[in-house]
Scaffold this motif. Structure first.
Motif, mmCIF file in Angstrom:
data_model
loop_
_atom_site.group_PDB
_atom_site.id
_atom_site.type_symbol
_atom_site.label_atom_id
_atom_site.label_comp_id
_atom_site.label_asym_id
_atom_site.label_seq_id
_atom_site.Cartn_x
_atom_site.Cartn_y
_atom_site.Cartn_z
ATOM 1 N N LEU A 51 21.953 1.862 23.023
ATOM 2 C CA LEU A 51 23.409 1.865 22.927
ATOM 3 C C LEU A 51 23.962 3.284 23.007
ATOM 4 N N GLY A 52 23.269 4.237 22.394
ATOM 5 C CA GLY A 52 23.705 5.629 22.476
ATOM 6 C C GLY A 52 23.686 6.148 23.899
ATOM 7 N N ALA A 53 22.613 5.830 24.630
ATOM 8 C CA ALA A 53 22.513 6.270 26.021
ATOM 9 C C ALA A 53 23.595 5.620 26.878
ATOM 10 N N LEU A 61 31.546 10.942 26.293
ATOM 11 C CA LEU A 61 31.916 11.515 24.999
ATOM 12 C C LEU A 61 30.952 12.628 24.599
ATOM 13 N N PRO A 62 31.401 13.549 23.759
ATOM 14 C CA PRO A 62 30.461 14.539 23.216
ATOM 15 C C PRO A 62 29.327 13.838 22.471
ATOM 16 N N LEU A 63 28.156 14.433 22.506
ATOM 17 C CA LEU A 63 26.981 13.806 21.906
ATOM 18 C C LEU A 63 27.177 13.483 20.419
ATOM 19 N N LEU A 69 29.381 6.968 16.608
ATOM 20 C CA LEU A 69 29.832 5.642 17.027
ATOM 21 C C LEU A 69 28.656 4.672 17.172
ATOM 22 N N THR A 70 27.543 5.170 17.661
ATOM 23 C CA THR A 70 26.363 4.323 17.819
ATOM 24 C C THR A 70 25.819 3.876 16.467
ATOM 25 N N LEU A 207 18.020 7.236 17.866
ATOM 26 C CA LEU A 207 18.804 8.286 18.533
ATOM 27 C C LEU A 207 18.062 9.613 18.584
ATOM 28 N N ILE A 208 17.362 9.964 17.518
ATOM 29 C CA ILE A 208 16.716 11.283 17.506
ATOM 30 C C ILE A 208 15.422 11.305 18.311
#
Length: 293
Positions: A51-53, A61-63, A69-70, A207-208
């Motif tokens: 979803l982040g990707a 959007l900025p990372l 948001l993710t 995400l990380i």
């Protein structure tokens, strides 16, 4: 075997182990509140990465904004899972609850496959991709982010459980659900919060790690199984034991894959799990029922 190789295996093992520790941490949060293992925990991590990707690619959007948001979106998925899937069968036995979480895992995986596609997704590194060398070993900056964020989450959850009323309520439910209910604690709210926390932790883990390993719609299954192996290694329900179990598993994979062969990496988790089930079923760091959190 050189010093550089040993250092490379050590750092790689700690990096991978930190991800397994986060999955185990999410599993233990739900286990302490419900007594059941949430086999959809790996899907929360996969969903965070996918979803982040997708959000970053579609909106530009900025990372950091896409990151927040993710996490919020995956946390909402965790809450919805508890309200719509777990709560209606809350009086079922533990085995049936586990089956329900497996069904939820399949549902999330299928939803991601249909909506976001079957292709692997990636995220940019948080602070660049140029590797650096220490004593002959090569590391990427994202590995430091993985270790640092994982440590920050562990510290934040420790303070939450130890210093806040809501955290203490969760500990009370983990110790004795009926007694907590009689003391006026809203057990249903605590269970919902446990799913929200586990989803948020899983999303952050996804995400990380995605800038390093990429992710795909079916990545959560193996990640969840390895996180489960880490949780069992440390003692299911023991928060810090799960963290230690994740690090042990990550180091075992790194050194086994480097010294024996890459095929050992996926076998290590299940060999460790089988050995523990035979030799120490309660885990290496198991404690009393009242001290699980």
């Amino acid at each position: 075997m050189t010093t550089a190789s040993l250092l490379q295996f050590l750092f790689s093992g700690l990096m991978v182990g930190a991800i397994y520790a986060l999955v185990a941490l999410g599993l233990n949060v739900v286990f302490n509140a419900t007594g059941a293992v949430n086999f959809a925990q790996g899907e929360f991590s996969m969903l965070g990465g996918m979803l982040g990707a997708a959000l970053l690619s579609a909106t530009g959007l900025p990372l950091p904004v896409a990151f927040v948001l993710t996490v919020a979106a995956v946390t909402a998925v965790g809450v919805l899972m508890e309200r719509l899937v777990i709560r209606p069968v809350r009086h079922a036995d533990v085995f049936n609850l586990i089956i329900v979480t497996i069904g939820a895992s399949i549902l999330i995986k299928g939803g991601v496959m249909v909506s976001l596609g079957k292709n692997a997704a990636g995220l940019p590194a948080f602070t660049g991709e140029r590797p650096f060398r220490i004593l002959g070993a090569t590391f990427v900056p994202q590995a430091l982010w993985i270790l640092g964020v994982a440590a920050a989450i562990v510290l934040a959850l420790h303070l939450f459980f130890d210093r806040t009323l809501l955290g203490r309520a969760m500990r009370a439910v983990a110790t004795d659900r009926e007694a907590a209910r009689l003391m006026g604690i809203d057990v249903r709210r605590v269970v919902m919060l446990s799913f929200a926390l586990s989803a948020a932790v899983g999303a952050i883990g996804g995400l990380i790690v995605t800038p390093v390993t990429l992710t795909i719609y079916d990545a959560g299954t193996m990640l969840g199984l390895k996180g489960f192996a880490a949780a069992v290694t440390g003692g299911l329900g023991n928060t810090f034991g799960g963290i230690a179990g994740g690090l042990v598993l990550g180091l075992l994979e790194a050194f086994g894959g480097g010294l024996i062969g890459s095929e050992f990496k996926d076998v290590a988790a299940f060999l460790l799990l089988l050995l523990l089930l035979f030799l120490r079923p309660r885990g290496l760091f198991a404690r009393g029922q009242s001290e699980r959190v």
